[in-house]
Motif scaffolding. Structure first.
Motif, PDB file in Angstrom:
ATOM      1  N   SER A  42       0.872  -1.225  -0.051  1.00 18.55           N
ATOM      2  CA  SER A  42      -0.130   0.076  -0.070  1.00 18.55           C
ATOM      3  C   SER A  42       0.821   1.222  -0.043  1.00 18.55           C
ATOM      4  CB  SER A  42      -1.045  -0.058   1.204  1.00 18.55           C
ATOM      5  OG  SER A  42      -0.231   0.167   2.398  1.00 18.55           O
ATOM      6  N   ARG A  43       2.089   1.118   0.623  1.00 20.27           N
ATOM      7  CA  ARG A  43       2.958   2.370   0.538  1.00 20.27           C
ATOM      8  C   ARG A  43       3.512   2.745  -0.806  1.00 20.27           C
ATOM      9  NH1 ARG A  43       6.242   2.160   6.024  1.00 20.27           N
ATOM     10  NH2 ARG A  43       4.870   0.906   7.213  1.00 20.27           N
ATOM     11  N   LEU A  44       3.473   1.605  -1.902  1.00 19.74           N
ATOM     12  CA  LEU A  44       3.891   1.831  -3.126  1.00 19.74           C
ATOM     13  C   LEU A  44       2.652   2.590  -3.874  1.00 19.74           C
ATOM     14  CD1 LEU A  44       5.670  -1.396  -3.972  1.00 19.74           C
ATOM     15  CD2 LEU A  44       6.891   0.964  -3.651  1.00 19.74           C
ATOM     16  N   THR A  45       1.281   1.999  -3.652  1.00 21.15           N
ATOM     17  CA  THR A  45       0.176   2.496  -4.012  1.00 21.15           C
ATOM     18  C   THR A  45      -0.034   3.980  -3.807  1.00 21.15           C
ATOM     19  OG1 THR A  45      -0.835   0.339  -4.050  1.00 21.15           O
ATOM     20  CG2 THR A  45      -2.295   2.239  -4.380  1.00 21.15           C
ATOM     21  N   LEU A  46       0.222   4.210  -2.445  1.00 17.31           N
ATOM     22  CA  LEU A  46      -0.155   5.699  -1.743  1.00 17.31           C
ATOM     23  C   LEU A  46       0.934   6.598  -2.695  1.00 17.31           C
ATOM     24  CD1 LEU A  46      -1.341   7.626   0.284  1.00 17.31           C
ATOM     25  CD2 LEU A  46       0.447   6.927   1.614  1.00 17.31           C
ATOM     26  N   LEU A  47       2.447   6.140  -2.745  1.00 14.87           N
ATOM     27  CA  LEU A  47       3.188   6.960  -3.310  1.00 14.87           C
ATOM     28  C   LEU A  47       2.784   7.255  -4.992  1.00 14.87           C
ATOM     29  CD1 LEU A  47       6.046   8.516  -3.419  1.00 14.87           C
ATOM     30  CD2 LEU A  47       6.863   6.171  -4.050  1.00 14.87           C
ATOM     31  N   ASP A  48       2.218   6.087  -5.623  1.00 16.37           N
ATOM     32  CA  ASP A  48       1.760   6.341  -6.873  1.00 16.37           C
ATOM     33  C   ASP A  48       0.689   7.160  -7.191  1.00 16.37           C
ATOM     34  OD1 ASP A  48       1.916   5.703  -9.910  1.00 16.37           O
ATOM     35  OD2 ASP A  48       0.063   4.528  -9.408  1.00 16.37           O
ATOM     36  N   GLU A  49      -0.422   7.067  -6.273  1.00 12.05           N
ATOM     37  CA  GLU A  49      -1.788   7.666  -6.260  1.00 12.05           C
ATOM     38  C   GLU A  49      -1.774   9.230  -5.885  1.00 12.05           C
ATOM     39  OE1 GLU A  49      -5.108   3.901  -6.469  1.00 12.05           O
ATOM     40  OE2 GLU A  49      -4.661   5.229  -4.509  1.00 12.05           O
ATOM     41  N   THR A  50      -0.746   9.372  -4.987  1.00 13.51           N
ATOM     42  CA  THR A  50      -0.758  10.882  -4.154  1.00 13.51           C
ATOM     43  C   THR A  50       0.722  11.634  -4.134  1.00 13.51           C
ATOM     44  OG1 THR A  50      -0.206  10.021  -2.001  1.00 13.51           O
ATOM     45  CG2 THR A  50      -2.554   9.849  -2.675  1.00 13.51           C
ATOM     46  N   GLY A  51       1.825  10.762  -4.442  1.00 12.04           N
ATOM     47  CA  GLY A  51       3.031  11.225  -4.318  1.00 12.04           C
ATOM     48  C   GLY A  51       3.488  11.353  -2.927  1.00 12.04           C
ATOM     49  N   ILE A  52       2.701  10.682  -1.996  1.00 18.36           N
ATOM     50  CA  ILE A  52       3.148  10.952  -0.702  1.00 18.36           C
ATOM     51  C   ILE A  52       3.891   9.604  -0.179  1.00 18.36           C
ATOM     52  CG2 ILE A  52       2.186  11.054   1.777  1.00 18.36           C
ATOM     53  CD1 ILE A  52      -0.143  12.673   0.553  1.00 18.36           C
ATOM     54  N   SER A  53       4.915   9.754   0.366  1.00 16.73           N
ATOM     55  CA  SER A  53       5.733   8.593   1.095  1.00 16.73           C
ATOM     56  C   SER A  53       5.208   8.262   2.382  1.00 16.73           C
ATOM     57  CB  SER A  53       7.098   8.691   1.355  1.00 16.73           C
ATOM     58  OG  SER A  53       7.927   8.939  -0.068  1.00 16.73           O
ATOM     59  N   PHE A  54       4.907   6.943   2.916  1.00 12.12           N
ATOM     60  CA  PHE A  54       4.683   6.781   4.128  1.00 12.12           C
ATOM     61  C   PHE A  54       5.867   6.008   4.850  1.00 12.12           C
ATOM     62  CE2 PHE A  54       2.579   4.757   7.767  1.00 12.12           C
ATOM     63  CZ  PHE A  54       1.521   5.542   8.151  1.00 12.12           C
ATOM     64  N   ARG A  55       6.692   6.694   5.964  1.00  9.33           N
ATOM     65  CA  ARG A  55       7.593   6.173   6.565  1.00  9.33           C
ATOM     66  C   ARG A  55       7.549   5.974   7.684  1.00  9.33           C
ATOM     67  NH1 ARG A  55      10.404  11.770   5.113  1.00  9.33           N
ATOM     68  NH2 ARG A  55       8.571  12.178   5.779  1.00  9.33           N
ATOM     69  N   ASP A  56       8.086   4.841   8.180  1.00  4.74           N
ATOM     70  CA  ASP A  56       7.928   4.425   9.576  1.00  4.74           C
ATOM     71  C   ASP A  56       8.162   5.293  10.607  1.00  4.74           C
ATOM     72  OD1 ASP A  56       6.515   2.135   9.138  1.00  4.74           O
ATOM     73  OD2 ASP A  56       8.352   0.654   9.156  1.00  4.74           O
ATOM     74  N   ALA A  57       9.593   6.029  10.437  1.00  2.08           N
ATOM     75  CA  ALA A  57      10.327   6.868  11.208  1.00  2.08           C
ATOM     76  C   ALA A  57       9.631   8.330  11.178  1.00  2.08           C
ATOM     77  CB  ALA A  57      11.480   7.283  10.596  1.00  2.08           C
ATOM     78  N   HIS A  58       8.773   8.635  10.140  1.00  2.00           N
ATOM     79  CA  HIS A  58       7.959   9.996  10.068  1.00  2.00           C
ATOM     80  C   HIS A  58       6.588   9.668   9.924  1.00  2.00           C
ATOM     81  CE1 HIS A  58      11.821  11.800   9.945  1.00  2.00           C
ATOM     82  NE2 HIS A  58      12.395  10.841   9.065  1.00  2.00           N
ATOM     83  N   TRP A  59       6.100   8.642  10.342  1.00  2.00           N
ATOM     84  CA  TRP A  59       4.593   8.162  10.052  1.00  2.00           C
ATOM     85  C   TRP A  59       3.608   9.306  10.230  1.00  2.00           C
ATOM     86  CZ3 TRP A  59       0.796   7.797  13.431  1.00  2.00           C
ATOM     87  CH2 TRP A  59       0.896   7.856  14.638  1.00  2.00           C
ATOM     88  N   ARG A  60       3.776   9.925  11.509  1.00  2.00           N
ATOM     89  CA  ARG A  60       2.521  10.935  12.045  1.00  2.00           C
ATOM     90  C   ARG A  60       2.633  12.122  10.907  1.00  2.00           C
ATOM     91  NH1 ARG A  60      -0.194  10.861  16.700  1.00  2.00           N
ATOM     92  NH2 ARG A  60       1.395   9.485  17.395  1.00  2.00           N
ATOM     93  N   ASP A  61       3.654  12.533  10.567  1.00  2.00           N
ATOM     94  CA  ASP A  61       3.841  13.675   9.647  1.00  2.00           C
ATOM     95  C   ASP A  61       3.242  13.386   8.142  1.00  2.00           C
ATOM     96  OD1 ASP A  61       4.744  15.453  11.520  1.00  2.00           O
ATOM     97  OD2 ASP A  61       6.903  15.029  10.839  1.00  2.00           O
ATOM     98  N   ASP A  62       3.692  12.099   7.726  1.00  2.00           N
ATOM     99  CA  ASP A  62       3.203  11.512   6.343  1.00  2.00           C
ATOM    100  C   ASP A  62       1.753  11.366   6.553  1.00  2.00           C
ATOM    101  OD1 ASP A  62       5.684  11.533   5.522  1.00  2.00           O
ATOM    102  OD2 ASP A  62       6.388   9.635   6.004  1.00  2.00           O
ATOM    103  N   LEU A  63       1.171  10.668   7.555  1.00  2.00           N
ATOM    104  CA  LEU A  63      -0.047  10.619   7.814  1.00  2.00           C
ATOM    105  C   LEU A  63      -1.154  11.895   7.607  1.00  2.00           C
ATOM    106  CD1 LEU A  63      -2.553   8.573   8.240  1.00  2.00           C
ATOM    107  CD2 LEU A  63      -2.013   9.125  10.836  1.00  2.00           C
ATOM    108  N   ARG A  64      -0.305  12.861   8.495  1.00  2.00           N
ATOM    109  CA  ARG A  64      -1.023  14.166   8.431  1.00  2.00           C
ATOM    110  C   ARG A  64      -1.179  14.808   6.909  1.00  2.00           C
ATOM    111  NH1 ARG A  64       1.758  16.156  11.552  1.00  2.00           N
ATOM    112  NH2 ARG A  64       0.492  15.832  13.751  1.00  2.00           N
ATOM    113  N   THR A  65      -0.244  14.646   6.446  1.00  2.00           N
ATOM    114  CA  THR A  65      -0.156  15.165   5.028  1.00  2.00           C
ATOM    115  C   THR A  65      -1.106  14.414   3.935  1.00  2.00           C
ATOM    116  OG1 THR A  65       2.257  15.779   5.144  1.00  2.00           O
ATOM    117  CG2 THR A  65       1.293  15.530   3.037  1.00  2.00           C
ATOM    118  N   TRP A  66      -1.209  13.274   4.184  1.00  2.00           N
ATOM    119  CA  TRP A  66      -2.182  12.250   3.486  1.00  2.00           C
ATOM    120  C   TRP A  66      -3.470  12.617   3.752  1.00  2.00           C
ATOM    121  CZ3 TRP A  66      -2.875   6.322   4.785  1.00  2.00           C
ATOM    122  CH2 TRP A  66      -3.824   5.832   4.013  1.00  2.00           C
ATOM    123  N   LEU A  67      -4.051  12.617   5.121  1.00  3.80           N
ATOM    124  CA  LEU A  67      -5.430  12.885   5.256  1.00  3.80           C
ATOM    125  C   LEU A  67      -5.616  14.300   5.135  1.00  3.80           C
ATOM    126  CD1 LEU A  67      -5.886  11.087   8.909  1.00  3.80           C
ATOM    127  CD2 LEU A  67      -5.953   9.984   6.513  1.00  3.80           C
TER     128      LEU A  67
END
Length: 233
Positions: A42-67
């Motif tokens: 799903s991280r690959l799909t998220l990157l492809d569909e939105t350009g957003i990376s989801f990283r374990d070390a920065h998951w909260r910032d990445d989640l906030r950007t995604w939502l």
């Protein structure tokens, strides 16, 4: 202070990451706690569909950007509060949701790929997402599987029947048009709202049918219009 009993939300590798974002916003807006599992695919799909990376070390910032992103790709459409989200890496098979003694309300898999459906139906538990789903079924908790694939092959249909017989709610990510959709976000929110309906979580994501033909045309939306100040809906 009441004990925390989250909804586990699993995001698999199927196309449809805006559905997951809308469900997460709906849960948080309803005051629900969330335990999040984002699969590797799903991280690959998220990157492809939105350009957003989801990283374990920065998951909260990445989640906030995604939502915060709308279904049309516009950033900063929403202002989500992710303070009551806990993230578990998909490879962590010792995580809380891997055990039936870990208190949760249930689990929502949005979107669910055919590979994920097969893994849960067969009890493979190859990663935390599948293991948490298996635990949800064995503990007789609510499991909603929002499958996102078309057309559906015979083997996948058999797996979906297996999940239904095991007590899961099989919910195809199929938007309805009777609610008066005028924007791609309306179609996404319809599916997300049906997922929340199946979980028994209140929301205002779409207009409900009231038995009157044409009632939604030209009428006001049930929920707020998307915008920078609209919150998490």
């Amino acid at each position: 202070m009441r004990p925390r009993r989250p909804w586990v939300v699993g995001v698999s590798g199927a196309s449809g990451t805006p559905f997951a974002a809308a469900v997460l916003r709906g849960l948080l807006d309803a005051g629900e706690s969330v335990d999040l599992i984002v699969s590797r695919a799903s991280r690959l799909t998220l990157l492809d569909e939105t350009g957003i990376s989801f990283r374990d070390a920065h998951w909260r910032d990445d989640l906030r950007t995604w939502l915060a992103r709308g279904a049309d790709g516009k950033p900063d459409t929403f202002t989500p509060d992710v303070s009551d989200v806990r993230h578990w890496p998909a490879g962590d098979l010792a995580a809380g949701p891997s055990s039936g003694s870990y208190p949760v309300r249930g689990m929502l898999i949005v979107p669910a790929s055919t590979a994920c459906v097969a893994g849960v139906a067969l009890g493979l538990s190859k990663d935390l997402l599948q293991r948490a789903a298996s635990v949800t079924l064995k503990e007789r908790r609510r499991l909603v599987v929002a499958v996102r694939e078309t057309p559906l092959g015979g083997q996948t249909l058999k797996h979906l029947v297996t999940l239904d017989e095991a007590g899961a709610v099989v919910l195809p990510a199929s938007p309805g048009f009777y609610a008066g959709a005028t924007h791609i976000q309306d179609l996404v929110d319809f599916v997300a709202g049906r997922v929340l309906d199946a979980a028994g979580v209140p929301h205002r994501l779409y207009r409900r049918w009231e038995g009157e033909l044409g009632a939604v045309r030209g009428g006001p939306r049930t929920g707020p219009e998307p915008g920078p100040d609209s919150g998490a809906r």
